[in-house]
Enzyme design. Structure first.
Site, mmCIF file in Angstrom:
data_model
loop_
_atom_site.group_PDB
_atom_site.id
_atom_site.type_symbol
_atom_site.label_atom_id
_atom_site.label_comp_id
_atom_site.label_asym_id
_atom_site.label_seq_id
_atom_site.Cartn_x
_atom_site.Cartn_y
_atom_site.Cartn_z
ATOM 1 N N CYS A 103 -2.819 10.243 8.428
ATOM 2 C CA CYS A 103 -3.429 8.858 8.445
ATOM 3 C C CYS A 103 -3.633 8.560 10.296
ATOM 4 O O CYS A 103 -4.619 7.674 10.648
ATOM 5 C CB CYS A 103 -2.471 7.690 8.240
ATOM 6 S SG CYS A 103 -2.649 7.750 6.347
ATOM 7 N N HIS A 242 -4.839 1.342 11.996
ATOM 8 C CA HIS A 242 -5.169 2.090 10.600
ATOM 9 C C HIS A 242 -4.576 1.227 9.428
ATOM 10 O O HIS A 242 -3.856 0.476 9.389
ATOM 11 C CB HIS A 242 -3.787 3.199 10.525
ATOM 12 C CG HIS A 242 -3.773 3.749 9.095
ATOM 13 N ND1 HIS A 242 -4.881 4.349 8.405
ATOM 14 C CD2 HIS A 242 -2.731 3.961 8.440
ATOM 15 C CE1 HIS A 242 -4.468 4.695 7.106
ATOM 16 N NE2 HIS A 242 -3.079 4.544 7.196
ATOM 17 N N ASN A 272 -6.588 2.264 1.970
ATOM 18 C CA ASN A 272 -6.122 2.949 2.973
ATOM 19 C C ASN A 272 -6.920 4.453 2.803
ATOM 20 O O ASN A 272 -6.624 5.288 1.658
ATOM 21 C CB ASN A 272 -4.529 3.392 2.802
ATOM 22 C CG ASN A 272 -4.153 4.338 3.821
ATOM 23 O OD1 ASN A 272 -4.639 5.083 4.305
ATOM 24 N ND2 ASN A 272 -2.635 4.300 4.049
HETATM 25 O O1 UT7 Z 1 -1.032 5.394 5.647
HETATM 26 C C1 UT7 Z 1 0.178 5.311 6.187
HETATM 27 C C2 UT7 Z 1 1.404 5.370 5.145
HETATM 28 N N1 UT7 Z 1 1.401 4.306 4.225
HETATM 29 C C3 UT7 Z 1 1.831 3.149 4.554
HETATM 30 O O2 UT7 Z 1 1.675 2.598 5.680
HETATM 31 C C4 UT7 Z 1 2.229 2.040 3.518
HETATM 32 C C5 UT7 Z 1 3.446 1.485 3.860
HETATM 33 N N2 UT7 Z 1 4.150 0.591 2.735
HETATM 34 C C6 UT7 Z 1 3.644 -0.488 1.910
HETATM 35 O O3 UT7 Z 1 2.448 -0.690 2.303
HETATM 36 C C7 UT7 Z 1 4.323 -1.075 1.222
HETATM 37 O O4 UT7 Z 1 5.700 -0.577 1.169
HETATM 38 C C8 UT7 Z 1 3.840 -0.912 -0.292
HETATM 39 C C9 UT7 Z 1 2.628 -1.849 -0.531
HETATM 40 C C10 UT7 Z 1 3.790 0.661 -0.888
HETATM 41 C C11 UT7 Z 1 4.830 -1.519 -1.232
HETATM 42 O O5 UT7 Z 1 5.200 -2.817 -1.026
HETATM 43 P P1 UT7 Z 1 6.892 -3.464 -0.761
HETATM 44 O O6 UT7 Z 1 6.407 -5.011 -0.516
HETATM 45 O O7 UT7 Z 1 7.458 -2.636 0.345
HETATM 46 O O8 UT7 Z 1 7.285 -3.390 -2.160
HETATM 47 P P2 UT7 Z 1 8.505 -2.688 -2.907
HETATM 48 O O9 UT7 Z 1 8.164 -0.893 -2.712
HETATM 49 O O10 UT7 Z 1 9.824 -3.057 -2.093
HETATM 50 O O11 UT7 Z 1 8.583 -2.980 -4.226
HETATM 51 C C12 UT7 Z 1 8.893 -4.499 -4.551
HETATM 52 C C13 UT7 Z 1 8.952 -4.562 -6.276
HETATM 53 C C14 UT7 Z 1 9.719 -3.312 -6.886
HETATM 54 O O12 UT7 Z 1 10.136 -3.969 -7.993
HETATM 55 P P3 UT7 Z 1 11.609 -4.615 -7.967
HETATM 56 O O13 UT7 Z 1 12.520 -3.572 -7.600
HETATM 57 O O14 UT7 Z 1 11.646 -5.707 -6.723
HETATM 58 O O15 UT7 Z 1 11.853 -5.203 -9.455
HETATM 59 C C15 UT7 Z 1 8.611 -2.515 -6.998
HETATM 60 O O16 UT7 Z 1 9.086 -1.645 -8.286
HETATM 61 O O17 UT7 Z 1 7.665 -4.219 -6.585
HETATM 62 C C16 UT7 Z 1 7.448 -3.183 -7.645
HETATM 63 N N3 UT7 Z 1 6.245 -2.609 -7.315
HETATM 64 C C17 UT7 Z 1 5.183 -3.146 -8.337
HETATM 65 N N4 UT7 Z 1 4.766 -4.030 -8.679
HETATM 66 C C18 UT7 Z 1 3.721 -4.310 -9.582
HETATM 67 C C19 UT7 Z 1 5.992 -1.483 -6.834
HETATM 68 N N5 UT7 Z 1 4.717 -1.019 -6.989
HETATM 69 C C20 UT7 Z 1 4.036 -2.167 -7.691
HETATM 70 C C21 UT7 Z 1 2.603 -2.022 -8.230
HETATM 71 N N6 UT7 Z 1 2.586 -3.347 -9.018
HETATM 72 N N7 UT7 Z 1 1.812 -1.350 -8.010
#
Ligand code: UT7
Length: 319
Positions: A103, A242, A272
């Site tokens: 990225c 980005h 992204n």
């Molecule tokens: O291109 C460069 C590299 N990429 C990035 O920079 C991405 C960086 N990361 C992010 O943008 C975020 O971490 C994400 C969008 C990927 C995830 O968001 P988050 O706020 O960090 O969520 P999380 O991974 O902490 O998950 C929170 C909850 C979890 O459930 P519990 O454990 O709280 O019950 C996940 O299982 O959300 C759940 N979850 C989802 N729920 C519905 C994870 N993915 C999804 C989904 N839909 N797609």
């Protein structure tokens, strides 16, 4: 920088469409990422196809001596895709190679092209960021599928004076390979050639850790490049980061002390798009009038590797 081009696949995939097959929802994706929809390449539509279309738009009737293609989803593992792009653009035997900084690739490719020009190796360079990340994600993985989309963006760099609008630089570039496994495709390369476990052939992301590193590194790198250039934070009119997550862009801008209206974002429409993300954001901002000649622009990127980097320019009148 003298010209800009872009290409997006025709197919629009909305959050609601993803929610038909994945355990997710439009509300979760919008509020956690800022993404409403993304574009998905058709079967057989490749990184080279998108790169050629973006490159053609940037080149118009002009030509270049070199093509630098930022991508981590080349059409083949070997060779690089840039020579095929150059050939399809009718660029004869122009130098052509890929830069893989995922990225951050577009910023790394800009630095490479600027170095080619400053070193007298080329006079005009086509820099393309193109990726088909939907080819890497596991279609059943709700933690990656909603994030990524496909696309390509391109610019032409030409030799010129360092104080004219469009002059790129300085650059701040870094990596931290100890953290490669925060975001990677483990198998399929020379180390783990084949894995029985299909998941090893797909992109795996530790999203929360990547989020934290992205905010910290993009802010740190932005400050470093501003200091090198002798710009104050208040000199920046547009912050083009980005497009990984709207919350990352907003948090980074806040760390830096930039006003919210300096943030350029098109992530809601494209997701992204990895190496294509910055040129696509620039192209959209030009189209909607939020980026105009004379604006002082800060570009910053972060990606797998880990890699990150930043650069600056005063936005020029494009040809
Ligand atoms: O291109 C460069 C590299 N990429 C990035 O920079 C991405 C960086 N990361 C992010 O943008 C975020 O971490 C994400 C969008 C990927 C995830 O968001 P988050 O706020 O960090 O969520 P999380 O991974 O902490 O998950 C929170 C909850 C979890 O459930 P519990 O454990 O709280 O019950 C996940 O299982 O959300 C759940 N979850 C989802 N729920 C519905 C994870 N993915 C999804 C989904 N839909 N797609």
């Amino acid at each position: 920088m003298t010209a800009l081009g872009r290409a997006l696949p025709e197919r629009v995939v909305t959050n609601d469409e993803l929610a038909q097959t994945l355990d997710t929802s439009d509300e979760w994706i919008r509020t956690r990422t800022g993404i409403r929809e993304r574009r998905m390449a058709a079967p057989g539509e490749s990184t080279v196809d998108l790169a050629v279309a973006a490159g053609r738009e940037a080149l118009g009737d002009s030509s270049v001596d070199a093509v630098v293609l930022a991508t981590s989803t080349a059409d083949q593992l070997c060779p690089a895709s840039a020579p095929q792009v150059a050939a399809r653009l009718g660029l004869g035997t122009a130098a052509a190679f890929d830069v893989n900084a995922v990225c951050s690739g577009f910023v790394y490719a800009l630095a490479t092209a600027q170095g080619f020009i400053a070193g007298g190796i080329a006079n005009r360079v086509l820099v393309i960021g193109a990726d088909v990340f939907t080819s890497l994600v596991d279609p059943t993985d709700r933690t990656t599928v909603p994030i990524f989309g496909d696309g390509a963006g391109a610019v032409v760099l030409r030799a010129g004076d360092s104080d004219e609008p469009g002059a790129i630089g300085p650059f701040d570039l870094h990596s931290e390979g100890e953290l490669a496994d925060l975001l990677w495709v483990e198998a399929g390369g020379s180390k783990h050639r084949f894995s029985e476990d299909q998941r090893d052939h797909h992109l795996v992301m530790q999203g929360t850790a990547v989020f934290r590193h992205a905010c910290a590194r993009m802010a740190e790198s932005s400050r470093a490049v501003l200091e090198q250039a002798g710009w104050m934070v208040g000199d920046v009119d547009r912050f083009v980061g980005h497009q990984a997550n709207i919350r990352i862009l907003q948090a980074t801008a806040k760390h830096l002390g930039l006003p919210a209206d300096a943030v350029v974002a098109n992530i809601d429409r494209v997701g992204n798009t990895s190496a294509a993300s910055i040129p696509l954001a620039l192209a959209d901002a030009v189209d909607d009038g939020t980026l105009v000649p004379g604006h002082r622009v800060l570009l910053t990127a972060f990606g797998a590797g880990l890699t990150w980097g930043s650069t600056l320019l005063t936005w020029p009148e494009l040809g």
